[in-house]
Design an enzyme around this catalytic site. Structure first.
Site, PDB file in Angstrom:
ATOM      1  N   HIS A 162      56.608 101.575  71.755  1.00  0.00           N
ATOM      2  CA  HIS A 162      55.282 100.949  71.778  1.00  0.00           C
ATOM      3  C   HIS A 162      54.487 101.549  72.935  1.00  0.00           C
ATOM      4  CE1 HIS A 162      52.022  98.230  71.966  1.00  0.00           C
ATOM      5  NE2 HIS A 162      52.479  97.526  72.989  1.00  0.00           N
ATOM      6  N   ASN A 173      46.576 100.801  74.417  1.00  0.00           N
ATOM      7  CA  ASN A 173      47.509  99.917  73.718  1.00  0.00           C
ATOM      8  C   ASN A 173      46.801  99.334  72.486  1.00  0.00           C
ATOM      9  OD1 ASN A 173      49.121  97.822  72.848  1.00  0.00           O
ATOM     10  ND2 ASN A 173      49.503  96.981  74.886  1.00  0.00           N
ATOM     11  N   CYS A 196      52.434  93.079  69.469  1.00  0.00           N
ATOM     12  CA  CYS A 196      52.737  94.529  69.486  1.00  0.00           C
ATOM     13  C   CYS A 196      53.988  94.872  68.689  1.00  0.00           C
ATOM     14  CB  CYS A 196      52.905  95.005  70.918  1.00  0.00           C
ATOM     15  SG  CYS A 196      51.477  94.595  71.929  1.00  0.00           S
TER      16      CYS A 196
END
Ligand code: UT7
Length: 340
Positions: free
Chosen positions: A260, A290, A119
């Site tokens: 994020h 996500n 990520c």
């Protein structure tokens, strides 16, 4: 002799792509033992986009890249480096997805490679682009975070399948002599002792493809969600506090905090610790879930397309992911704003 002029890296444009198909919480209720209410309350996610069976990471990335290039006003033949961050590459070993993307968008004979930082991939790419540009090696770097996370998700595992989505986000990072346009600061780090908290065990040198891998599901992402959650809140908060303090910037002076997009509760906890107002914090986790390396550029694209991101405005990026890796960046948006 005239002194050497410093070169700065500047963020010139943004582009993103989300696949057409939507996987809603109601859809997931039919697949695993979960509820819309649980997912919304624990994560803030309402839906995520899922790539078609024949739509690959490089396809999504190529679409995001085309937009970023067009919006930068920079000709393709002026791009001299192509970088892709992904943990769901088209091929696990070779060729790199960056090479395939370059071919798909018609950029050939320039350096191209992938990085793996989960990520944190997009902010890691910013650090690499900055280093190449400020050393004078490259002028215009195309960076893209892209994931077909659905290709490594076990849709019978309720602890992971509710979280992840597919997508891509790209940017052009260019050299400038104008300090006002340049990145202010960037911090990227990692701690491999936490490697097992978020892992896709196979395929790889430890577990090459085999019937055993398939039978035991080692090819799917495995996550110790609760442990990551706690580490994420702590690390993200400390990281952001540090970069702001170092640069003598108050949290209230940040118009766009773009964390994020893993879980609304993580974002809220970090935002609250910094005493940020809701309007400062960019939130897209509800509609995309996500998307790993694509999450931050997709969020930047959202505020750009809605007309919220203006030229010269400061962005604070903050991310956390498998590895474990984490990174934060302070930089102005140096591209053209959209007029709404
Ligand atoms: O991208 C960067 C890396 N990833 C992350 O940042 C993810 C970080 N972690 C998280 O977002 C959260 O930990 C999750 C959303 C994954 C899980 O939320 P949680 O509040 O930490 O739940 P938990 O894992 O502590 O589980 C609580 C309960 C358990 O049941 P018991 O043992 O209390 O009976 C789970 O079995 O919730 C259960 N559970 C579910 N229930 C309904 C776990 N997943 C689900 C589900 N639906 N999908």
């Amino acid at each position: 002799m005239s002194p050497i002029k410093p070169i700065y890296a500047s963020f010139r444009s943004i582009g993103a792509y989300a696949p057409e198909k939507i996987l809603s919480n109601a859809d997931l209720e039919k697949m695993v033992d979960t509820t819309d209410e649980w997912i919304l309350k624990r994560t803030g996610i309402k839906e995520r986009h899922i790539a078609a069976a024949d739509e690959y990471t490089s396809d999504m990335a190529a679409k995001a890249c085309e937009l970023a290039i067009e919006r930068s006003g920079i000709a393709k033949n002026k791009i001299d480096l192509v970088l892709c961050a992904t943990v769901t590459p088209d091929y696990f070993n070779m060729p790199s997805t960056a090479c395939i993307i370059s071919d798909k968008i018609g950029i050939r004979n320039v350096q191209a490679f992938d990085i793996s930082a989960a990520c944190s991939g997009f902010v890691y790419l910013l650090s690499i682009a900055k280093a190449f540009i400020e050393s004078g090696m490259k002028q215009n770097v195309l960076i893209v975070g892209a994931e077909k996370f659905s290709s490594i998700v076990d849709y019978t595992d309720r602890s992971t399948c509710i979280l992840f989505g597919d997508g891509a986000g790209a940017a052009i990072i260019s050299a400038t002599s104008n300090k006002e346009e340049g990145f202010i600061d960037l911090h990227a780090s990692a701690d491999g002792s936490y490697a097992d908290l978020l892992i896709t065990p196979a395929p790889g040198a430890i577990h090459p493809a085999s019937q055993h891998v398939i039978d035991t599901g080692l090819n799917f992402v495995q996550m110790k969600g609760n442990e990551i959650f706690k580490l994420a809140v702590k690390t993200l908060t400390n990281d952001v506090k540090e970069i702001l303090a170092k640069n003598e910037i108050n949290p209230e002076d940040i118009p766009h905090f773009i964390p994020h997009q893993a879980n609304y509760r993580i974002i809220k906890a970090v935002g609250d610790a910094l005493k940020m107002k809701d309007e400062q914090v960019v939130l897209t986790v509800g509609k995309y879930g996500n998307t790993s390396a694509a999450s931050i550029p997709m969020a930047i694209n959202d505020i750009w397309e809605s007309g919220r991101l203006q030229t010269g405005e400061l962005m604070l990026l903050d991310t956390f992911g498998g590895g474990l890796t984490w990174a934060s960046a302070l930089l102005p948006f140096a591209g053209q704003a959209i007029n709404k």
